[in-house]
Design an enzyme around this catalytic site. Structure first.
Site, PDB file in Angstrom:
ATOM      1  N   ASP A 114       0.861  -1.199   0.000  1.00 20.66           N
ATOM      2  CA  ASP A 114       0.000   0.000   0.000  1.00 20.66           C
ATOM      3  C   ASP A 114       0.895   1.246   0.000  1.00 20.66           C
ATOM      4  O   ASP A 114       1.857   1.302  -0.755  1.00 20.66           O
ATOM      5  CB  ASP A 114      -0.948  -0.056   1.216  1.00 20.66           C
ATOM      6  CG  ASP A 114      -2.113   0.904   1.109  1.00 20.66           C
ATOM      7  OD1 ASP A 114      -1.988   2.048   1.586  1.00 20.66           O
ATOM      8  OD2 ASP A 114      -3.136   0.530   0.520  1.00 20.66           O
ATOM      9  N   TYR A 149      -3.271  10.805   0.728  1.00 18.34           N
ATOM     10  CA  TYR A 149      -3.777  10.598  -0.630  1.00 18.34           C
ATOM     11  C   TYR A 149      -3.692  11.876  -1.442  1.00 18.34           C
ATOM     12  O   TYR A 149      -3.341  11.873  -2.622  1.00 18.34           O
ATOM     13  CB  TYR A 149      -5.229  10.100  -0.607  1.00 18.34           C
ATOM     14  CG  TYR A 149      -5.341   8.647  -0.203  1.00 18.34           C
ATOM     15  CD1 TYR A 149      -5.252   8.270   1.130  1.00 18.34           C
ATOM     16  CD2 TYR A 149      -5.520   7.653  -1.152  1.00 18.34           C
ATOM     17  CE1 TYR A 149      -5.324   6.942   1.504  1.00 18.34           C
ATOM     18  CE2 TYR A 149      -5.601   6.317  -0.792  1.00 18.34           C
ATOM     19  CZ  TYR A 149      -5.501   5.963   0.539  1.00 18.34           C
ATOM     20  OH  TYR A 149      -5.563   4.650   0.906  1.00 18.34           O
ATOM     21  N   HIS A 165      -4.475  -8.007   0.464  1.00 14.97           N
ATOM     22  CA  HIS A 165      -3.767  -6.747   0.631  1.00 14.97           C
ATOM     23  C   HIS A 165      -2.942  -6.659   1.905  1.00 14.97           C
ATOM     24  O   HIS A 165      -1.840  -6.111   1.896  1.00 14.97           O
ATOM     25  CB  HIS A 165      -4.830  -5.644   0.599  1.00 14.97           C
ATOM     26  CG  HIS A 165      -4.300  -4.268   0.602  1.00 14.97           C
ATOM     27  ND1 HIS A 165      -3.766  -3.662  -0.507  1.00 14.97           N
ATOM     28  CD2 HIS A 165      -4.234  -3.344   1.597  1.00 14.97           C
ATOM     29  CE1 HIS A 165      -3.401  -2.430  -0.199  1.00 14.97           C
ATOM     30  NE2 HIS A 165      -3.680  -2.201   1.064  1.00 14.97           N
TER      31      HIS A 165
END
Lengths: 405, 410
Positions: free
Chosen positions: B181, B315, B371
């Site tokens: 990630d 982000y 993930h």
């Protein structure tokens, strides 16, 4: 099932008011970056101020009393495969008997009260302009209408419900005004009931699929020559910017509305921020008062199905983001009027309005944004009067109801 | 600054915070739900109701806290150019093997430092014939118990700077990195800025990279054109397409309007729970989450030092508000790069693309897992790390003098 128009008044329970009060008391604010202003989303200072106002000054009962001055009703409308949905709506008739029946449809994050300022203008009697009988519903899942309980309530189901509401009220033939999702649903209503029942319609957010070579060769060519057409480029680049930067809410609501819904149902400031961001960004210098904002948000907070239900409309209309909002619709020849307001963030090149339908009326303004009926009721009313009045392109679309005494 | 200047840290949530959480949970107002919606529209209502009820009565934060505090945690101030000093929280577990390989573990969103928990014993205290590691797992700035940046513009370069300075401050002049990630991206940026000098190898469990362009990677470009995709790669692309169209709304919002979303996540425990739990379930591969496991995970976000809204900003900062891709400025370096492939990972590009980020010397294909690899399949991931950096592996001896084995085994 009630097949009559039951008069309705908004009457939020004391328990609901108390729960809101308690939640506001326990509010936990996030931090914020220095100098963030609007760059990261709604500024903390705005939310803190609005929260304080909500706690200490905003008077819901007073707002409620004002809202209840509008003639509101509920009735059950049967929708294929969904059973009866109880629909809430404002219905104000003009004193002019042959007024034009007009369905006013809100969008997201709008609600039925967007009609409040334009209502007296549209229903007013005058020799100078046509009058309208106005119906302004809460869409299913919004305001004080029930929400559908089953998945799949998509565009044509909304259209069916809206159409049946007009029939129920005795309006076999009617016209339509909408922006935002109200515009999108107008496309569906035009597709399903155009000509036979929907005689003409108006949009303050003219928007449709981009042209393709097969469907609209001329406009497609215009798209290809865009680098040489500065105005077109600018308009499209503004639209692209919105697409890139302003579509987070859309992506979430079209794919995981339930996940978002837990926040919107549980946190007053979460709901406030989510909606206020749109109220602030999509208008054209509209001087929102804190009371106005809080009343708007409160309608969402106190909505009958709760604030999580309304965001589902994005999922249903797009099949969970599998396609655009207009799936299954096409261009129709139903007479269409469009109004361009400079602050509308969803803007396509003006020539592309012809992609939607048979544009018979066009108007461009120098002020006003996304919530046109709320921001610029005079301008929008004037457009509708010009479009439907004597000498206008949609005059007498409904035989026997030309809007004049 | 010497390693001896470590400031021990214990998680210690204030009683008022616990009380506020309890009061809020009690006042939770749940939404409605469509009939038989299940996971179609997001987290099912039944799951949320059950988890909220447990969080309110049953889940014991103090017990979790005590268990977390069994991990060796510290804080230290790290100076970041242009951003002042940030107090960074991290786990630092040394191996008994003195020349263990220093390894930095970097989490992502909605992950946190505790993702390293199951790996720790395997990496620091494995069998003698396996390489050992000194493991450092930080809370990224704005996450867990690290401070958040106060100014705008704290992006990839700064995250890399913090990671590198932390390792240097612990006396690890050269080290390797493991991440998925955002941990994958940050590892890429640490490589970009500090490869060879400090960072000397990395293993990613997040197989995402830009496609090769003819200009920058002519050979890879051609290779991509002529090589058909394997069945695994096709599946991976499907999964990625699915993720992009149906599962990435959160990232769009977080990259453009993190503050707007932040009000919900800061104020509503149920809202935060749903937002994170959705990923814990949809991004893993049949992992059986225990309710208390989920609640502990989300509580770390709820009780995080900077609050849950701060964690979203990565982000926006790292993509410049969606103006660029998060890995746009990662430069290819020749330090050994390895990939661990887990089938349910959300982003999986063709393997040729992965070579645009570095010199791929190790690849490991798994049959299960998603993930959160370190949490779901710690044995497998630990095994990958060992095989890459252990004796006979392509990353063996990248840290001079610290090969990972006790004297007599090296």
């Amino acid at each position: 099932m009630s097949n009559w128009a039951r008069p309705f008044t908004v009457d939020v329970s004391d328990a609901d008011l108390e729960l809101l009060r308690k939640k506001l008391e326990l509010v936990r604010f996030p931090d914020e970056l220095q100098g963030a202003d609007w760059e990261y989303g709604v500024p903390l200072e705005d939310i803190k101020r609005l929260t304080s106002h909500w706690r200490h000054s905003f008077d819901w009962r007073k707002a409620e009393a004002e809202i209840n001055k509008f003639p509101q009703f509920t009735t059950d409308i049967e929708v294929d495969d969904y059973g009866a949905l109880n629909v809430h709506y404002v219905h104000q008739k003009s004193t002019v008997e042959n007024a034009v029946p007009l369905l006013f449809v809100h969008g997201w994050p709008g609600h039925f009260l967007e009609v409040r300022k334009i209502l007296p203008l549209l229903t007013a009697a005058s020799a100078e302009h046509p009058s309208f009988h106005v119906v302004a519903p809460s869409l299913p899942g919004f305001g004080f209408s029930e929400a559908p309980s089953k998945p799949g309530f998509a565009g044509y189901r909304y259209a069916e419900l809206l159409h049946k509401l007009m029939l129920f009220l005795g309006y076999e033939e009617y016209v339509y005004q909408g922006g935002d999702l109200g515009h999108v649903l107008g496309v569906y209503v035009a597709n399903a009931y155009g000509h036979k029942h929907l005689k003409a319609w108006h949009s303050n957010m003219p928007f449709y699929r981009p042209p393709s070579l097969l469907s609209n060769p001329l406009l497609f060519l215009e798209l290809l020559t865009m680098p040489f057409n500065k105005t077109l480029s600018e308009q499209l680049s503004a639209a692209t910017r919105f697409r890139k930067k302003g579509m987070g809410y859309y992506q979430v609501q079209a794919t995981t509305p339930q996940t978002l819904g837990y926040s919107l149902a549980d946190s007053p400031i979460g709901l406030l921020a989510w909606i206020y961001e749109k109220l602030y960004k999509a208008v054209d210098h509209y001087p929102w008062t804190d009371d106005e904002v809080l009343e708007w948000i409160s309608v969402y907070w106190f909505s009958r199905p709760g604030p999580a239900a309304n965001v589902r409309i994005y999922y249903e209309l797009t099949g969970g983001n599998a396609h655009d909002l207009f799936e299954g619709t096409r261009w129709t020849s139903v007479p269409l009027g469009v109004s361009f307001f400079p602050g509308e963030p969803v803007r396509l090149p003006k020539s592309w309005a012809h992609l939607i339908g048979n544009v018979v009326f066009q108007s461009e303004h120098d002020a006003g944004g996304h919530f046109a009926a709320f921001e610029q009721p005079e301008k929008l009313a004037s457009d509708l009067r010009k479009m439907f009045g004597r000498g206008g392109p949609a005059y007498r679309v409904i035989s026997g109801k030309d809007g004049y005494a | 600054m010497s390693a001896a200047a470590e400031v021990p840290f214990k998680v210690s949530v204030q009683e008022e915070e616990l009380e506020l959480l309890r009061k809020k949970l009690e006042l939770t107002r749940f939404p409605d739900e469509l009939d038989e919606a299940e996971w179609e529209y997001g987290v099912p209502l039944a799951d949320l109701r059950r988890l909220v009820a447990r969080w309110k009565d049953g889940f014991d934060w103090r017990k979790s806290e005590a268990e977390i505090n069994a991990l060796p945690q510290f804080t230290r101030d790290i100076e970041v150019e242009g951003f002042g000093t940030l107090n960074i929280h991290y786990v630092h577990q040394k191996s008994d093997v003195e020349n263990a390989v220093p390894l930095l573990f970097v989490h992502g969103w909605p992950g946190h430092f505790l993702e390293v928990r199951k790996l720790l014993p395997l990496l620091t205290n494995g069998p003698a014939e396996q390489p050992s590691f000194h493991v450092v797992a930080l809370s990224l700035p704005g996450f867990g118990f690290s401070e958040a940046p106060r100014k705008k513009g704290f992006a990839s370069k700064q995250y890399a700077e913090v990671a590198n300075k932390l390792m240097l401050s612990l006396g690890y002049d050269k080290y390797v990195v493991q991440g998925g990630d955002w941990g994958h991206y940050i590892a890429g940026y640490v490589a970009t800025h500090y490869a060879h000098k400090h960072m000397v190898g990395w293993l990613s469990n997040y197989p995402l990279a830009p496609p090769p362009t003819f200009r920058k990677f002519p050979r890879l470009y051609v290779q991509h054109l002529v090589t058909p995709y394997s069945a695994r790669e096709k599946q991976g692309l499907e999964r990625m397409r699915d993720f992009r169209s149906k599962g990435s709304g959160y990232s769009n919002e977080q990259a453009t309007r993190p503050q707007t979303l932040g009000y919900s996540l800061a104020d509503s425990p149920a809202g935060l729970l749903a937002w994170i739990y959705e990923k814990l379930v949809s991004w893993t591969d049949g992992y059986r989450w225990e309710d208390d496991e989920v609640l502990e995970w989300v509580s770390v976000y709820w009780f995080s030092r900077a609050g849950p809204a701060a964690s979203l900003r990565i982000y926006k900062e790292n993509t410049d508000g969606l103006e660029k891709m998060a890995d746009e400025d990662v430069e290819w370096t020749s330090i050994p790069l390895g990939y661990a492939y887990f089938p349910k990972e959300i982003n999986q590009v063709p393997r040729v693309w992965l070579r645009t980020l570095g010199r791929v010397v190790f690849e490991s294909e798994h049959e299960h897992g998603g993930h959160f690899a370190a949490h779901e399949h710690p044995e497998e991931l630990a095994d990958d790390i060992r095989r890459m950096f252990g004796k006979g592996g392509p990353g063996y001896g990248v840290v001079p003098g610290r090969t990972g084995y006790a004297a007599g085994h090296a």
